[in-house]
Write a protein that holds these residues in place. Structure first.
Motif, PDB file in Angstrom:
ATOM      1  N   HIS A 154       0.531  -1.553   0.080  1.00 17.30           N
ATOM      2  CA  HIS A 154       0.110  -0.482   0.367  1.00 17.30           C
ATOM      3  C   HIS A 154       0.773   1.397   0.198  1.00 17.30           C
ATOM      4  O   HIS A 154       0.291   2.263  -0.115  1.00 17.30           O
ATOM      5  CB  HIS A 154      -0.960   0.455   1.122  1.00 17.30           C
ATOM      6  N   ALA A 155       2.062   0.875   0.211  1.00 17.56           N
ATOM      7  CA  ALA A 155       3.232   2.604   0.475  1.00 17.56           C
ATOM      8  C   ALA A 155       3.573   2.925  -0.914  1.00 17.56           C
ATOM      9  O   ALA A 155       3.806   4.476  -0.497  1.00 17.56           O
ATOM     10  CB  ALA A 155       3.911   1.956   1.264  1.00 17.56           C
ATOM     11  N   GLY A 156       4.005   1.914  -2.055  1.00 13.59           N
ATOM     12  CA  GLY A 156       4.357   3.319  -2.975  1.00 13.59           C
ATOM     13  C   GLY A 156       5.608   3.020  -3.121  1.00 13.59           C
ATOM     14  O   GLY A 156       5.806   2.786  -2.155  1.00 13.59           O
ATOM     15  N   TYR A 157       5.865   4.232  -4.091  1.00 13.62           N
ATOM     16  CA  TYR A 157       7.881   4.547  -3.037  1.00 13.62           C
ATOM     17  C   TYR A 157       7.887   5.646  -2.716  1.00 13.62           C
ATOM     18  O   TYR A 157       6.675   6.292  -2.617  1.00 13.62           O
ATOM     19  CB  TYR A 157       7.720   5.220  -4.999  1.00 13.62           C
ATOM     20  N   PHE A 158       8.526   5.754  -1.694  1.00 18.35           N
ATOM     21  CA  PHE A 158       8.269   6.846  -0.271  1.00 18.35           C
ATOM     22  C   PHE A 158      10.716   6.918  -0.316  1.00 18.35           C
ATOM     23  O   PHE A 158      11.031   5.906  -0.301  1.00 18.35           O
ATOM     24  CB  PHE A 158       7.970   6.977   0.396  1.00 18.35           C
ATOM     25  N   SER A 159      10.957   7.911  -0.424  1.00 21.07           N
ATOM     26  CA  SER A 159      11.945   8.289  -0.163  1.00 21.07           C
ATOM     27  C   SER A 159      11.761   9.574   0.807  1.00 21.07           C
ATOM     28  O   SER A 159      11.208  10.439   1.531  1.00 21.07           O
ATOM     29  CB  SER A 159      12.525   9.117  -1.232  1.00 21.07           C
ATOM     30  N   TYR A 160      13.320   9.385   1.560  1.00 23.13           N
ATOM     31  CA  TYR A 160      13.458  10.932   2.540  1.00 23.13           C
ATOM     32  C   TYR A 160      14.977  11.840   2.051  1.00 23.13           C
ATOM     33  O   TYR A 160      15.650  10.576   1.864  1.00 23.13           O
ATOM     34  CB  TYR A 160      13.993  10.368   3.589  1.00 23.13           C
ATOM     35  N   VAL A 161      15.028  13.124   2.603  1.00 23.37           N
ATOM     36  CA  VAL A 161      15.793  13.434   1.863  1.00 23.37           C
ATOM     37  C   VAL A 161      16.928  14.011   3.554  1.00 23.37           C
ATOM     38  O   VAL A 161      15.603  15.015   4.378  1.00 23.37           O
ATOM     39  CB  VAL A 161      14.956  14.673   1.210  1.00 23.37           C
ATOM     40  N   HIS A 162      18.222  13.805   3.375  1.00 24.40           N
ATOM     41  CA  HIS A 162      18.867  14.446   4.083  1.00 24.40           C
ATOM     42  C   HIS A 162      19.602  15.795   3.730  1.00 24.40           C
ATOM     43  O   HIS A 162      20.740  15.142   3.238  1.00 24.40           O
ATOM     44  CB  HIS A 162      19.568  13.572   5.083  1.00 24.40           C
ATOM     45  N   PRO A 163      19.630  16.745   4.566  1.00 20.65           N
ATOM     46  CA  PRO A 163      21.354  17.931   4.406  1.00 20.65           C
ATOM     47  C   PRO A 163      22.720  17.190   4.822  1.00 20.65           C
ATOM     48  O   PRO A 163      22.707  16.274   5.947  1.00 20.65           O
ATOM     49  CB  PRO A 163      21.142  18.861   4.781  1.00 20.65           C
ATOM     50  N   LEU A 164      22.921  17.647   4.341  1.00 21.66           N
ATOM     51  CA  LEU A 164      24.620  16.522   4.751  1.00 21.66           C
ATOM     52  C   LEU A 164      26.007  17.925   5.109  1.00 21.66           C
ATOM     53  O   LEU A 164      25.674  18.841   5.202  1.00 21.66           O
ATOM     54  CB  LEU A 164      25.722  16.657   3.397  1.00 21.66           C
ATOM     55  N   GLY A 165      26.764  17.102   6.099  1.00 25.99           N
ATOM     56  CA  GLY A 165      27.427  17.786   6.829  1.00 25.99           C
ATOM     57  C   GLY A 165      26.360  18.889   7.796  1.00 25.99           C
ATOM     58  O   GLY A 165      27.073  19.597   8.431  1.00 25.99           O
ATOM     59  N   ARG A 166      25.578  18.082   8.121  1.00 32.83           N
ATOM     60  CA  ARG A 166      25.236  19.070   9.917  1.00 32.83           C
ATOM     61  C   ARG A 166      25.507  17.516  10.967  1.00 32.83           C
ATOM     62  O   ARG A 166      25.776  16.397  10.766  1.00 32.83           O
ATOM     63  CB  ARG A 166      23.454  18.772   9.927  1.00 32.83           C
ATOM     64  N   GLU A 167      24.995  18.112  11.726  1.00 29.74           N
ATOM     65  CA  GLU A 167      25.307  17.431  13.434  1.00 29.74           C
ATOM     66  C   GLU A 167      24.365  16.093  13.108  1.00 29.74           C
ATOM     67  O   GLU A 167      22.663  16.490  12.714  1.00 29.74           O
ATOM     68  CB  GLU A 167      25.287  18.302  14.565  1.00 29.74           C
ATOM     69  N   PRO A 168      24.244  14.414  13.571  1.00 30.74           N
ATOM     70  CA  PRO A 168      23.557  14.011  12.550  1.00 30.74           C
ATOM     71  C   PRO A 168      22.083  13.614  13.609  1.00 30.74           C
ATOM     72  O   PRO A 168      22.891  14.043  14.820  1.00 30.74           O
ATOM     73  CB  PRO A 168      24.106  12.518  12.660  1.00 30.74           C
ATOM     74  N   ASP A 169      21.350  13.883  13.200  1.00 31.09           N
ATOM     75  CA  ASP A 169      19.438  13.835  13.680  1.00 31.09           C
ATOM     76  C   ASP A 169      19.002  12.232  14.054  1.00 31.09           C
ATOM     77  O   ASP A 169      18.580  11.702  15.129  1.00 31.09           O
ATOM     78  CB  ASP A 169      18.882  14.510  13.435  1.00 31.09           C
ATOM     79  N   SER A 170      19.649  11.174  12.767  1.00 31.18           N
ATOM     80  CA  SER A 170      19.253  10.306  13.715  1.00 31.18           C
ATOM     81  C   SER A 170      20.620   9.083  12.229  1.00 31.18           C
ATOM     82  O   SER A 170      21.475   9.413  11.678  1.00 31.18           O
ATOM     83  CB  SER A 170      18.233  10.243  11.981  1.00 31.18           C
ATOM     84  N   VAL A 171      20.030   7.223  12.890  1.00 32.64           N
ATOM     85  CA  VAL A 171      20.938   7.190  12.254  1.00 32.64           C
ATOM     86  C   VAL A 171      21.817   7.065  10.623  1.00 32.64           C
ATOM     87  O   VAL A 171      22.714   6.887  10.008  1.00 32.64           O
ATOM     88  CB  VAL A 171      21.314   5.355  12.044  1.00 32.64           C
ATOM     89  N   MET A 172      20.525   7.670   9.622  1.00 31.51           N
ATOM     90  CA  MET A 172      20.464   7.811   8.654  1.00 31.51           C
ATOM     91  C   MET A 172      21.399   8.848   8.261  1.00 31.51           C
ATOM     92  O   MET A 172      22.286   8.628   7.437  1.00 31.51           O
ATOM     93  CB  MET A 172      19.335   7.531   7.826  1.00 31.51           C
ATOM     94  N   ASP A 173      21.866   9.799   9.154  1.00 29.74           N
ATOM     95  CA  ASP A 173      22.357  11.173   8.804  1.00 29.74           C
ATOM     96  C   ASP A 173      23.924  10.326   8.737  1.00 29.74           C
ATOM     97  O   ASP A 173      24.869  10.693   7.186  1.00 29.74           O
ATOM     98  CB  ASP A 173      22.316  12.157   9.502  1.00 29.74           C
ATOM     99  N   GLN A 174      24.097   9.246   9.980  1.00 31.36           N
ATOM    100  CA  GLN A 174      25.496   8.981  10.231  1.00 31.36           C
ATOM    101  C   GLN A 174      25.808   8.385   8.401  1.00 31.36           C
ATOM    102  O   GLN A 174      26.914   7.886   7.910  1.00 31.36           O
ATOM    103  CB  GLN A 174      25.948   7.833  11.021  1.00 31.36           C
ATOM    104  N   LEU A 175      24.582   6.833   8.460  1.00 30.69           N
ATOM    105  CA  LEU A 175      25.126   6.403   7.148  1.00 30.69           C
ATOM    106  C   LEU A 175      25.614   7.330   5.462  1.00 30.69           C
ATOM    107  O   LEU A 175      26.753   6.507   4.786  1.00 30.69           O
ATOM    108  CB  LEU A 175      23.779   5.378   6.209  1.00 30.69           C
ATOM    109  N   ILE A 176      24.710   8.138   5.459  1.00 35.68           N
ATOM    110  CA  ILE A 176      24.821   8.870   4.118  1.00 35.68           C
ATOM    111  C   ILE A 176      26.198   9.177   4.359  1.00 35.68           C
ATOM    112  O   ILE A 176      26.802   9.393   3.636  1.00 35.68           O
ATOM    113  CB  ILE A 176      23.665   9.633   4.442  1.00 35.68           C
ATOM    114  N   ALA A 177      26.573  10.133   5.425  1.00 36.39           N
ATOM    115  CA  ALA A 177      27.986  10.291   5.104  1.00 36.39           C
ATOM    116  C   ALA A 177      28.857   9.314   5.276  1.00 36.39           C
ATOM    117  O   ALA A 177      29.988   9.677   4.300  1.00 36.39           O
ATOM    118  CB  ALA A 177      28.494  11.239   6.806  1.00 36.39           C
ATOM    119  N   GLN A 178      28.517   8.645   5.907  1.00 35.98           N
ATOM    120  CA  GLN A 178      29.386   7.112   5.141  1.00 35.98           C
ATOM    121  C   GLN A 178      29.937   7.064   4.472  1.00 35.98           C
ATOM    122  O   GLN A 178      30.851   6.227   3.475  1.00 35.98           O
ATOM    123  CB  GLN A 178      29.436   6.106   7.023  1.00 35.98           C
TER     124      GLN A 178
END
Length: 339
Positions: A97-121
């Motif tokens: 039921h969800a269809g396609y969905f995604s999330y956008v994270h600005p680079l270079g900021r203090e991580p608010d979530s593990v996804m910020d950390q993963l994207i930077a790595q």
């Protein structure tokens, strides 16, 4: 749909004469080569391709690494997005039921979530092979959790699924959280190409394997062959890197799913429960030593496409072929992957 699934089964079982007849009945003019759909086990595919001049893709085309994350950080990611994580249930992904969905994270900021950390790595690991990632300002991620036999059609990554025109990211990446399903196929074909891709590369699913490729390239997930059947699910996290991308949050706020959303704020009212599994990781993220990183196989396939041979003089056509001809006024099409 039944005819396409039957043709896929014939292709993955290597039943070429029957496959060619089925493709003609479907009105197809081109098909994916046997080395793609009837892919060999990874080691055998590497041996078979050992003499290929294009065994190593050009820089900035496709690249893969083993053991991209250290074990504790990988376990943290699997808690958030592993096959049994509540993310899949609560978003409605598993019931379709969800269809396609995604999330956008600005680079270079203090991580608010593990996804910020993963994207930077991931950006850090891919930067030596994709120096244009130095210009990236955003990372957009989405994820999939599929049965072994489910693939994904050939496509180009694009902002907002191509609505209003295709706009490709700088580079796209895939992190395998499990070892199941078919390989990822990356081809040399771009949207501006005037011919089908002459060659491409397969990257097989292995836990903690990371692959990156030029964001302009046509790619897909090959359905897992029954010969390599497993009860495990193919779980992947995709990250596309952008110079600029607009977040598209729903009017009036809320957490409705869609392309390029802002990641849920854990402190906001009505934040989805699954987001609490994405707290920042308190520890080292990457491999303990840079020297422990090693390249993963990127297996060349050439050709990617083959023409479907014409009907022989003694071969009779079925009603399906006549119907397709009348519907398409003589035009034919490549065989797509099932969605």
């Amino acid at each position: 749909a039944a005819g396409i699934l039957h043709a896929l089964r014939l292709a993955q079982e290597g039943r070429e004469p029957e496959l060619e007849h089925a493709l003609r009945e479907l009105g197809c003019s081109f098909r994916l080569a046997p080395a793609v759909l009837c892919y060999a086990a990874e080691f055998n595919a590497m041996v078979a391709a050992a003499g290929e001049r294009d065994h190593v893709p050009a820089d900035g085309c496709a690249f893969a690494l083993e053991a991209a994350l250290n074990a504790p950080f990988l376990a943290h990611m699997q808690q958030a997005l592993g096959a049994e994580a509540r993310f899949w249930r609560e978003t409605g992904y598993l019931n379709g039921h969800a269809g396609y969905f995604s999330y956008v994270h600005p680079l270079g900021r203090e991580p608010d979530s593990v996804m910020d950390q993963l994207i930077a790595q991931v950006r850090k690991l891919m930067l030596p092979r994709f120096p244009q990632l130095a210009e990236a300002s955003y990372g957009e991620w989405w994820a999939h959790n599929r049965e072994h036999t489910k693939g994904h059609q050939l496509h180009f990554d694009s902002d907002d699924e191509g609505i209003g025109g295709v706009r490709n990211p700088i580079a796209s990446t895939v992190l395998f959280l499990s070892a199941a399903g078919g390989p990822t196929l990356v081809t040399k074909q771009e949207l501006s190409s005037t011919a089908l891709a002459s060659h491409g590369w397969l990257v097989y699913p292995r836990e903690n394997r990371l692959v990156g490729f030029d964001g302009r390239l046509l790619h897909s997930v090959i359905p897992g062959r029954a010969a390599f059947s497993t009860h495990r699910r193919r779980v992947t996290v995709m990250i596309a890197f952008w110079k600029n991308i607009r977040t598209r949050d729903p009017p009036g706020g809320g957490h409705a799913l869609g392309a390029a959303r802002s990641f849920p704020d854990p402190q906001a009212r009505g934040t989805p429960g699954w987001s609490s599994d994405f707290q920042p990781f308190d520890g080292e993220i990457g491999p303990p030593l840079a020297s422990s990183l090693r390249e993963a196989p990127v297996v060349p396939v050439r050709p990617v496409w083959l023409p479907v041979p014409p009907r022989s003089s003694g071969e009779r056509g079925g009603e399906a072929q006549k119907t397709l001809k009348s519907q398409r006024a003589g035009r034919s099409r490549p065989l797509p992957l099932p969605p």
